[in-house]
Every structure is written in structure tokens, then in C-alpha cells.
Design a protein around this motif. Structure first.
Motif, mmCIF file in Angstrom:
data_model
loop_
_atom_site.group_PDB
_atom_site.id
_atom_site.type_symbol
_atom_site.label_atom_id
_atom_site.label_comp_id
_atom_site.label_asym_id
_atom_site.label_seq_id
_atom_site.Cartn_x
_atom_site.Cartn_y
_atom_site.Cartn_z
ATOM 1 N N GLY A 170 0.775 -1.222 0.000
ATOM 2 C CA GLY A 170 0.000 0.000 0.000
ATOM 3 C C GLY A 170 0.808 1.275 0.000
ATOM 4 N N PRO A 171 0.104 2.416 0.123
ATOM 5 C CA PRO A 171 0.746 3.719 -0.034
ATOM 6 C C PRO A 171 1.583 4.163 1.149
ATOM 7 C CG PRO A 171 -1.576 3.985 0.508
ATOM 8 C CD PRO A 171 -1.352 2.510 0.289
ATOM 9 N N ALA A 172 1.284 3.650 2.337
ATOM 10 C CA ALA A 172 1.980 4.101 3.546
ATOM 11 C C ALA A 172 2.019 2.957 4.544
ATOM 12 C CB ALA A 172 1.288 5.340 4.116
ATOM 13 N N GLN A 173 1.893 3.247 5.830
ATOM 14 C CA GLN A 173 2.010 2.213 6.855
ATOM 15 C C GLN A 173 0.857 1.220 6.766
ATOM 16 O OE1 GLN A 173 1.216 5.354 7.481
ATOM 17 N NE2 GLN A 173 -0.507 5.453 8.919
ATOM 18 N N VAL A 174 1.091 0.035 7.341
ATOM 19 C CA VAL A 174 0.070 -1.008 7.351
ATOM 20 C C VAL A 174 -1.086 -0.612 8.272
ATOM 21 C CG1 VAL A 174 1.679 -2.868 6.791
ATOM 22 C CG2 VAL A 174 1.289 -2.263 9.192
ATOM 23 N N ALA A 175 -2.194 -1.344 8.153
ATOM 24 C CA ALA A 175 -3.376 -1.086 8.973
ATOM 25 C C ALA A 175 -3.036 -1.185 10.463
ATOM 26 C CB ALA A 175 -4.489 -2.060 8.608
ATOM 27 N N GLU A 176 -3.839 -0.515 11.280
ATOM 28 C CA GLU A 176 -3.548 -0.421 12.719
ATOM 29 C C GLU A 176 -3.438 -1.797 13.376
ATOM 30 O OE1 GLU A 176 -5.337 1.781 16.733
ATOM 31 O OE2 GLU A 176 -6.130 2.254 14.744
ATOM 32 N N ALA A 177 -4.319 -2.720 13.008
ATOM 33 C CA ALA A 177 -4.266 -4.059 13.599
ATOM 34 C C ALA A 177 -2.962 -4.758 13.245
ATOM 35 C CB ALA A 177 -5.459 -4.891 13.133
ATOM 36 N N GLN A 178 -2.472 -4.529 12.028
ATOM 37 C CA GLN A 178 -1.212 -5.133 11.626
ATOM 38 C C GLN A 178 -0.030 -4.465 12.329
ATOM 39 O OE1 GLN A 178 -0.888 -7.893 9.721
ATOM 40 N NE2 GLN A 178 -3.123 -7.969 9.772
ATOM 41 N N GLN A 179 -0.137 -3.168 12.578
ATOM 42 C CA GLN A 179 0.913 -2.494 13.347
ATOM 43 C C GLN A 179 1.054 -3.129 14.725
ATOM 44 O OE1 GLN A 179 0.723 1.851 13.390
ATOM 45 N NE2 GLN A 179 -0.449 1.815 11.482
ATOM 46 N N LEU A 180 -0.079 -3.472 15.336
ATOM 47 C CA LEU A 180 -0.045 -4.100 16.655
ATOM 48 C C LEU A 180 0.613 -5.474 16.581
ATOM 49 C CD1 LEU A 180 -0.793 -4.122 19.634
ATOM 50 C CD2 LEU A 180 -3.064 -4.962 18.986
ATOM 51 N N LYS A 181 0.288 -6.245 15.548
ATOM 52 C CA LYS A 181 0.895 -7.563 15.386
ATOM 53 C C LYS A 181 2.401 -7.458 15.195
ATOM 54 C CE LYS A 181 -3.121 -9.950 13.434
ATOM 55 N NZ LYS A 181 -3.655 -10.675 12.244
ATOM 56 N N VAL A 182 2.825 -6.500 14.383
ATOM 57 C CA VAL A 182 4.258 -6.308 14.150
ATOM 58 C C VAL A 182 4.960 -5.927 15.447
ATOM 59 C CG1 VAL A 182 5.950 -4.832 13.011
ATOM 60 C CG2 VAL A 182 4.048 -5.778 11.693
ATOM 61 N N LYS A 183 4.339 -5.052 16.240
ATOM 62 C CA LYS A 183 4.950 -4.657 17.516
ATOM 63 C C LYS A 183 5.062 -5.851 18.454
ATOM 64 C CE LYS A 183 4.703 -1.350 21.327
ATOM 65 N NZ LYS A 183 5.089 -2.384 22.316
ATOM 66 N N MET A 184 4.027 -6.675 18.517
ATOM 67 C CA MET A 184 4.076 -7.852 19.379
ATOM 68 C C MET A 184 5.196 -8.790 18.963
ATOM 69 S SD MET A 184 -0.020 -8.630 19.759
ATOM 70 C CE MET A 184 0.287 -10.204 20.567
ATOM 71 N N LEU A 185 5.355 -8.970 17.640
ATOM 72 C CA LEU A 185 6.420 -9.837 17.149
ATOM 73 C C LEU A 185 7.786 -9.244 17.479
ATOM 74 C CD1 LEU A 185 7.494 -12.255 15.596
ATOM 75 C CD2 LEU A 185 7.129 -10.981 13.472
ATOM 76 N N SER A 186 7.943 -7.947 17.250
ATOM 77 C CA SER A 186 9.231 -7.305 17.533
ATOM 78 C C SER A 186 9.571 -7.390 19.008
ATOM 79 C CB SER A 186 9.194 -5.841 17.072
ATOM 80 O OG SER A 186 9.041 -5.762 15.668
ATOM 81 N N VAL B 87 3.401 8.250 -2.528
ATOM 82 C CA VAL B 87 2.748 8.014 -3.816
ATOM 83 C C VAL B 87 3.042 9.146 -4.797
ATOM 84 C CG1 VAL B 87 0.523 7.727 -4.968
ATOM 85 C CG2 VAL B 87 0.971 6.563 -2.804
ATOM 86 N N ALA B 88 3.002 10.388 -4.334
ATOM 87 C CA ALA B 88 3.267 11.510 -5.234
ATOM 88 C C ALA B 88 4.685 11.446 -5.784
ATOM 89 C CB ALA B 88 3.042 12.835 -4.497
ATOM 90 N N GLU B 89 5.645 11.054 -4.941
ATOM 91 C CA GLU B 89 7.021 10.911 -5.420
ATOM 92 C C GLU B 89 7.113 9.830 -6.497
ATOM 93 O OE1 GLU B 89 10.236 10.900 -2.290
ATOM 94 O OE2 GLU B 89 8.460 10.811 -0.994
ATOM 95 N N LEU B 90 6.428 8.716 -6.263
ATOM 96 C CA LEU B 90 6.468 7.629 -7.244
ATOM 97 C C LEU B 90 5.806 8.049 -8.548
ATOM 98 C CD1 LEU B 90 7.206 4.736 -7.950
ATOM 99 C CD2 LEU B 90 5.055 3.999 -6.889
ATOM 100 N N ALA B 91 4.692 8.760 -8.465
ATOM 101 C CA ALA B 91 4.028 9.233 -9.683
ATOM 102 C C ALA B 91 4.957 10.128 -10.490
ATOM 103 C CB ALA B 91 2.742 9.970 -9.328
ATOM 104 N N ALA B 92 5.756 10.930 -9.797
ATOM 105 C CA ALA B 92 6.666 11.842 -10.481
ATOM 106 C C ALA B 92 7.799 11.113 -11.188
ATOM 107 C CB ALA B 92 7.228 12.862 -9.493
ATOM 108 N N ALA B 93 8.073 9.862 -10.791
ATOM 109 C CA ALA B 93 9.134 9.083 -11.444
ATOM 110 C C ALA B 93 8.748 8.653 -12.848
ATOM 111 C CB ALA B 93 9.474 7.861 -10.596
ATOM 112 N N ARG B 94 7.451 8.693 -13.164
ATOM 113 C CA ARG B 94 6.931 8.413 -14.509
ATOM 114 C C ARG B 94 7.341 7.031 -15.024
ATOM 115 N NH1 ARG B 94 4.615 12.851 -16.423
ATOM 116 N NH2 ARG B 94 4.539 12.033 -18.546
ATOM 117 N N LEU B 95 7.322 6.065 -14.138
ATOM 118 C CA LEU B 95 7.571 4.675 -14.488
ATOM 119 C C LEU B 95 6.229 3.957 -14.564
ATOM 120 C CD1 LEU B 95 10.052 2.648 -14.784
ATOM 121 C CD2 LEU B 95 9.533 1.976 -12.426
ATOM 122 N N PRO B 96 5.994 3.089 -15.546
ATOM 123 C CA PRO B 96 4.735 2.337 -15.565
ATOM 124 C C PRO B 96 4.580 1.511 -14.293
ATOM 125 C CG PRO B 96 5.866 2.142 -17.673
ATOM 126 C CD PRO B 96 6.834 2.807 -16.731
#
Length: 284
Positions: free
Chosen positions: A143-159, A218-227
Motif C-alpha cells: 500500500g501507499p503508507a504504513q500497514v493497517a492499525e491491527a497489523q501495526q499491533l501484530k508487528v509490535k508484538m512480534l518485535s 505516492v506523489a514521489e512515485l508518480a513523479a518518477a513516470r515509471l509504468p
């Protein structure tokens, strides 16, 4: 965690070390029987490995594409360190640029880059450093930025667990939450355990932090003009599918939803996923 149905590559592929200016990386290198139409570089997601793409290798080769799936630094069969700074996103992005250079594809703009989940964020960072080696970018369930909040919690628990427990202890704790059909001790289950044990904890902690804090670029990637191709399953609890739809619109990207797939269309529906990749690449 991605669950490849097999760890055995097809006849068109062989396991080897890809030598680069930034060290050696374990890869599965699959070549078509005729001159390739192009070269694809596939980056796995968080806790994943090159084996997550095994089911894609044969259909992509049959379509004429040399396909190289890689273990990133500190993942499974690629060496890493115990220092978290080794796995800063910019360092992993430079690894990708070195891998693309080592593939030997003639000229610039020849590599079709594919990143699944975390691999998509690393692939995006590589493109933003230098887009010239790449013909296209496919963000698979990424996705465009950080993972969903529930997944953030899972990642923190694992870390948190990784700072106090061994990898074997964490594996056993995770298995306690698996459905009964996923707790078997057959050969593939043992290979998944072995893969987990060979991941570097520092890599998981550092990249987990990235997943939970990634900004919207996302805006930075759009500016790269890569398909760009945004590909996902029809359901995803890591990044909601409507968020991926919106990202594709912002990028002016091709958008594919794989029916019957969730966060890992590469393992859930590999034939359909391969067909979507080939259709995109051929359109270029």
C-alpha cells in the motif's frame, strides 16, 4: 506470513547465489527455453522469502520472461548481520539496485520489478533512488503508507517477542495461533520452520518498524513516470483493498484484483497472478 505450497522449484529454475557489488544474494533463477522477452526481479514480503514466488516461475518462464526471485539481506538463505541499521530501507533499496545491475540485462530500463507487501515498499524506495534500471514496477499487495492499525499491533508484538525470545520459541508461540491444518509436521511445514529460523531477528525488527511507520510516497512515485501496476487479492487485512484502489488512481497505474486471493495472490492464485503480470509487461 506467506505460505508457499512447496519449496521445490520447477525444472526451469535453479537456486544460486547472485553476486553483486553489495554482496551475494540467494536467488531462484528461472529462464525460458528460448531467448527471454525480458527479466523480472521479484522481492518477497515481511517474514517471506524467494520461495513465495515458486508457483509463478513456470508460467512466467512459459510466457518468455527470465524470472529471478531473491532473498533480501537477512532473509532465509541470504546472509545478514545482527545490527538493525543494516536493514534501513535505503540500504535495502541499494541492494535492489545492485541486484538489478548484476542480472546482466542489456541497456537501461529493462528489469520488470515486482515487490510483494514489504517488498513493494523496498521496490518503491529503489525506484525513487534510481528508476533507470527498471521497465516497470508492480506493487503486489503493497500500500501507499504504513500497514493497517491491527497489523501495526501484530508487528509490535512480534518485535517485542524477538527481543526476549529465541527464534525457535517465537515460532512455537506463533504456531499456537495457527489453524489445525497449518500445524502439521510434514516436509513443507518443517521447511517453513527452517526458513523462519534462518531469518535474522534484527532484519525482522527493523523492517517491521518500517511497515508500521512508512510515509505516503505516492506523489514521489508518480513523479518518477515509471509504468506501475497495482495488483492485489480481492481481500486484504494488511492494506484495505479500497486504499489500494485509490493508490492506483493517484498513480495512474494499471489495477488488477485477483479473484479468490487475499494478501498473497502469488500463493493463493498463482496462475491468475502470473497471467496478470504477463499481460501488464506485454502491454509495455
Amino acid at each position: 506470513m506467506s505460505r508457499p505450497h512447496t519449496f521445490t522449484p520447477p525444472p526451469c529454475a535453479h537456486a544460486r547465489q547472485l553476486r553483486t557489488a553489495r554482496g551475494d544474494f540467494a536467488v531462484l533463477d528461472a529462464s525460458p527455453s528460448t531467448a527471454p522477452r525480458g527479466t523480472a526481479l521479484l522481492l518477497p514480503g515481511y517474514t517471506g522469502s524467494k520461495e513465495d514466488f515458486i508457483a509463478l516461475l513456470e508460467p512466467l518462464c512459459a510466457a518468455g520472461y527470465r524470472t529471478v526471485a531473491v532473498d533480501g539481506r537477512g532473509q532465509y538463505e541470504t546472509e545478514g548481520t545482527d545490527r538493525q541499521e543494516t536493514y534501513a530501507q535505503a540500504e535495502l533499496a541499494r541492494d535492489v539496485l545492485a541486484q538489478a545491475a548484476a542480472l546482466g540485462a542489456p541497456g537501461e530500463g529493462t528489469v520488470q520489478l515486482v515487490g510483494h507487501s514489504l517488498g513493494g515498499q523496498i521496490a518503491r524506495a529503489a525506484v525513487l533512488l534510481d528508476a533507470s534500471p527498471f521497465r516497470s514496477l508492480t506493487l503486489m499487495s503493497s500500500g501507499p503508507a504504513q500497514v493497517a492499525e491491527a497489523q501495526q499491533l501484530k508487528v509490535k508484538m512480534l518485535s517485542d517477542a524477538l527481543t526476549t525470545l529465541t527464534m525457535a520459541e517465537v515460532w512455537e508461540a506463533m504456531r499456537a495461533f495457527d489453524p489445525p491444518e497449518d500445524t502439521s509436521t510434514d516436509g513443507e511445514a518443517l521447511r517453513r520452520r527452517r526458513r523462519w529460523l534462518r531469518h535474522r531477528p534484527a532484519q525482522l525488527i527493523a523492517t517491521g518498524r518500517q511497515l508500521a511507520t512508512e510515509p505516503d510516497r505516492v506523489a514521489e512515485l508518480a513523479a518518477a513516470r515509471l509504468p506501475v501496476h497495482v495488483l492485489s487479492g480481492e481481500r486484504d487485512d494488511t492494506w484495505p483493498v479500497p486504499l489500494l484502489d485509490e493508490m492506483a488512481q493517484r498513480l495512474g497505474a494499471r489495477r488488477t484484483r485477483i479473484s479468490g486471493a487475499e494478501h498473497s495472490p502469488n500463493t493463493d492464485r498463482p496462475e491468475e497472478t502470473a497471467a496478470a503480470l504477463v499481460s501488464f509487461w506485454n502491454s509495455l
